[in-house]
Scaffold this motif. Sequence first.
Motif, PDB file in Angstrom:
ATOM      1  N   SER A 101      44.465  22.573  24.361  1.00 12.87           N
ATOM      2  CA  SER A 101      45.638  22.008  25.024  1.00 12.87           C
ATOM      3  C   SER A 101      45.953  22.741  26.325  1.00 12.87           C
ATOM      4  O   SER A 101      46.652  22.228  27.182  1.00 12.87           O
ATOM      5  CB  SER A 101      46.843  22.069  24.092  1.00 12.87           C
ATOM      6  N   SER A 102      45.412  23.939  26.485  1.00 11.76           N
ATOM      7  CA  SER A 102      45.708  24.732  27.682  1.00 11.76           C
ATOM      8  C   SER A 102      44.853  24.332  28.883  1.00 11.76           C
ATOM      9  O   SER A 102      44.984  24.898  29.947  1.00 11.76           O
ATOM     10  CB  SER A 102      45.509  26.226  27.385  1.00 11.76           C
ATOM     11  N   GLY A 103      43.992  23.368  28.711  1.00 15.28           N
ATOM     12  CA  GLY A 103      43.170  22.903  29.818  1.00 15.28           C
ATOM     13  C   GLY A 103      41.702  23.169  29.574  1.00 15.28           C
ATOM     14  O   GLY A 103      41.327  24.020  28.783  1.00 15.28           O
ATOM     15  N   LEU A 104      40.889  22.414  30.269  1.00 16.44           N
ATOM     16  CA  LEU A 104      39.452  22.514  30.100  1.00 16.44           C
ATOM     17  C   LEU A 104      38.843  23.307  31.246  1.00 16.44           C
ATOM     18  O   LEU A 104      39.207  23.117  32.404  1.00 16.44           O
ATOM     19  CB  LEU A 104      38.840  21.112  30.080  1.00 16.44           C
ATOM     20  N   SER A 105      37.909  24.182  30.897  1.00 17.33           N
ATOM     21  CA  SER A 105      37.154  24.901  31.919  1.00 17.33           C
ATOM     22  C   SER A 105      35.787  25.230  31.360  1.00 17.33           C
ATOM     23  O   SER A 105      35.610  25.378  30.155  1.00 17.33           O
ATOM     24  CB  SER A 105      37.881  26.177  32.341  1.00 17.33           C
ATOM     25  N   TRP A 106      34.826  25.300  32.254  1.00 13.35           N
ATOM     26  CA  TRP A 106      33.451  25.593  31.880  1.00 13.35           C
ATOM     27  C   TRP A 106      33.013  26.835  32.631  1.00 13.35           C
ATOM     28  O   TRP A 106      33.300  26.995  33.817  1.00 13.35           O
ATOM     29  CB  TRP A 106      32.556  24.401  32.226  1.00 13.35           C
ATOM     30  N   ILE A 107      32.294  27.718  31.951  1.00 10.07           N
ATOM     31  CA  ILE A 107      31.905  29.014  32.504  1.00 10.07           C
ATOM     32  C   ILE A 107      30.400  29.032  32.740  1.00 10.07           C
ATOM     33  O   ILE A 107      29.627  28.507  31.942  1.00 10.07           O
ATOM     34  CB  ILE A 107      32.293  30.161  31.535  1.00 10.07           C
ATOM     35  N   ALA A 108      29.996  29.667  33.830  1.00  7.29           N
ATOM     36  CA  ALA A 108      28.576  29.833  34.138  1.00  7.29           C
ATOM     37  C   ALA A 108      28.352  31.240  34.671  1.00  7.29           C
ATOM     38  O   ALA A 108      29.255  31.870  35.238  1.00  7.29           O
ATOM     39  CB  ALA A 108      28.121  28.810  35.164  1.00  7.29           C
ATOM     40  N   ASP A 109      27.151  31.722  34.481  1.00  6.97           N
ATOM     41  CA  ASP A 109      26.744  33.025  34.992  1.00  6.97           C
ATOM     42  C   ASP A 109      25.772  32.795  36.138  1.00  6.97           C
ATOM     43  O   ASP A 109      24.648  32.346  35.913  1.00  6.97           O
ATOM     44  CB  ASP A 109      26.076  33.829  33.882  1.00  6.97           C
ATOM     45  N   PRO A 110      26.194  33.080  37.377  1.00  9.39           N
ATOM     46  CA  PRO A 110      25.324  32.816  38.522  1.00  9.39           C
ATOM     47  C   PRO A 110      23.998  33.572  38.489  1.00  9.39           C
ATOM     48  O   PRO A 110      23.044  33.167  39.141  1.00  9.39           O
ATOM     49  CB  PRO A 110      26.153  33.259  39.724  1.00  9.39           C
ATOM     50  N   PRO A 155      36.943  32.985  37.400  1.00 11.42           N
ATOM     51  CA  PRO A 155      37.582  32.706  36.111  1.00 11.42           C
ATOM     52  C   PRO A 155      38.928  33.422  36.004  1.00 11.42           C
ATOM     53  O   PRO A 155      39.143  34.469  36.611  1.00 11.42           O
ATOM     54  CB  PRO A 155      36.583  33.237  35.086  1.00 11.42           C
ATOM     55  N   ARG A 156      39.818  32.834  35.244  1.00 10.17           N
ATOM     56  CA  ARG A 156      41.145  33.440  35.047  1.00 10.17           C
ATOM     57  C   ARG A 156      41.080  34.667  34.158  1.00 10.17           C
ATOM     58  O   ARG A 156      41.892  35.572  34.306  1.00 10.17           O
ATOM     59  CB  ARG A 156      42.094  32.398  34.459  1.00 10.17           C
ATOM     60  N   ALA A 157      40.133  34.701  33.243  1.00 10.32           N
ATOM     61  CA  ALA A 157      39.983  35.865  32.362  1.00 10.32           C
ATOM     62  C   ALA A 157      39.398  37.021  33.165  1.00 10.32           C
ATOM     63  O   ALA A 157      38.306  36.905  33.731  1.00 10.32           O
ATOM     64  CB  ALA A 157      39.088  35.524  31.175  1.00 10.32           C
ATOM     65  N   GLU A 158      40.116  38.113  33.207  1.00  8.43           N
ATOM     66  CA  GLU A 158      39.709  39.249  34.040  1.00  8.43           C
ATOM     67  C   GLU A 158      38.339  39.803  33.660  1.00  8.43           C
ATOM     68  O   GLU A 158      37.526  40.107  34.528  1.00  8.43           O
ATOM     69  CB  GLU A 158      40.760  40.364  33.948  1.00  8.43           C
ATOM     70  N   ALA A 161      35.653  37.662  35.168  1.00 13.07           N
ATOM     71  CA  ALA A 161      35.562  37.872  36.620  1.00 13.07           C
ATOM     72  C   ALA A 161      34.837  39.178  36.918  1.00 13.07           C
ATOM     73  O   ALA A 161      34.005  39.246  37.828  1.00 13.07           O
ATOM     74  CB  ALA A 161      36.951  37.877  37.238  1.00 13.07           C
ATOM     75  N   GLN A 162      35.120  40.216  36.148  1.00 11.88           N
ATOM     76  CA  GLN A 162      34.459  41.510  36.340  1.00 11.88           C
ATOM     77  C   GLN A 162      32.962  41.427  36.074  1.00 11.88           C
ATOM     78  O   GLN A 162      32.189  42.173  36.658  1.00 11.88           O
ATOM     79  CB  GLN A 162      35.101  42.570  35.440  1.00 11.88           C
ATOM     80  N   LYS A 163      32.557  40.515  35.206  1.00 11.51           N
ATOM     81  CA  LYS A 163      31.133  40.327  34.890  1.00 11.51           C
ATOM     82  C   LYS A 163      30.443  39.385  35.875  1.00 11.51           C
ATOM     83  O   LYS A 163      29.264  39.091  35.729  1.00 11.51           O
ATOM     84  CB  LYS A 163      30.963  39.794  33.464  1.00 11.51           C
ATOM     85  N   GLY A 164      31.196  38.871  36.860  1.00 14.65           N
ATOM     86  CA  GLY A 164      30.599  38.004  37.871  1.00 14.65           C
ATOM     87  C   GLY A 164      30.456  36.546  37.463  1.00 14.65           C
ATOM     88  O   GLY A 164      29.763  35.776  38.124  1.00 14.65           O
ATOM     89  N   LYS A 165      31.107  36.150  36.366  1.00 14.56           N
ATOM     90  CA  LYS A 165      31.032  34.759  35.916  1.00 14.56           C
ATOM     91  C   LYS A 165      31.771  33.855  36.899  1.00 14.56           C
ATOM     92  O   LYS A 165      32.592  34.309  37.685  1.00 14.56           O
ATOM     93  CB  LYS A 165      31.664  34.606  34.529  1.00 14.56           C
TER      94      LYS A 165
END
Length: 188
Positions: A101-110, A155-158, A161-165
């Motif tokens: 319910s908080s929204g959809l997002s997809w994560i990738a590792d460049p 990404p919103r999760a810190e 973001a620190q891992k470069g996602k």
Amino acid sequence: MNIKIDDARILNALNFAIEYYDTKEVYQSEEKGDGQDRETRILNTLRGKIAEEAVADAFRARGEFCSDPDYKHYPRGSEMPSADLYCSGRKVHVKTCPMASSGLSWIADPTTDYMVNSPSEDDYIVFTAIDPDTLAVTIFGMAPCLAVKSKWDEPRAEWMAQKGKKAFYWSRVFGLGEAYEEFEPTKH
């Protein structure tokens, strides 16, 4: 489009996820401190494989050729397939997330998902979400990876973001315009 795959394929996907993450290489990567325990890693892999199975079924329902998902284990550093599926001349990259319910997002590792940095004309991304309770997959649509390339965000999760996602948020789909195609079965 919603798809529920059969229990035998869910079990196959679960066995793959457990075998994949019960390797020494994965335990070593857990020491990197990305906050994901064994159960979370297995669950994420399971969801991804279920989504791949559903997307393959959806392409076939449209009357198109589509390969089966790949259940091979690749040692670290070895050549991996350049896509999750190969469907009617497209290299298909399936991205899934839990339906939330908080929204959809997809994560990738460049560093491993080259579709983020250097996609080709035949690379496509399919956006899906999976119901955590029923494991039914909702397939929203697909777009050429070239159209998505400039739309990846931090990404919103810190820790991510620190891992470069990189993250692709549902609100960005609307900025894709005609490049975005809702996924509908072929009408007969």
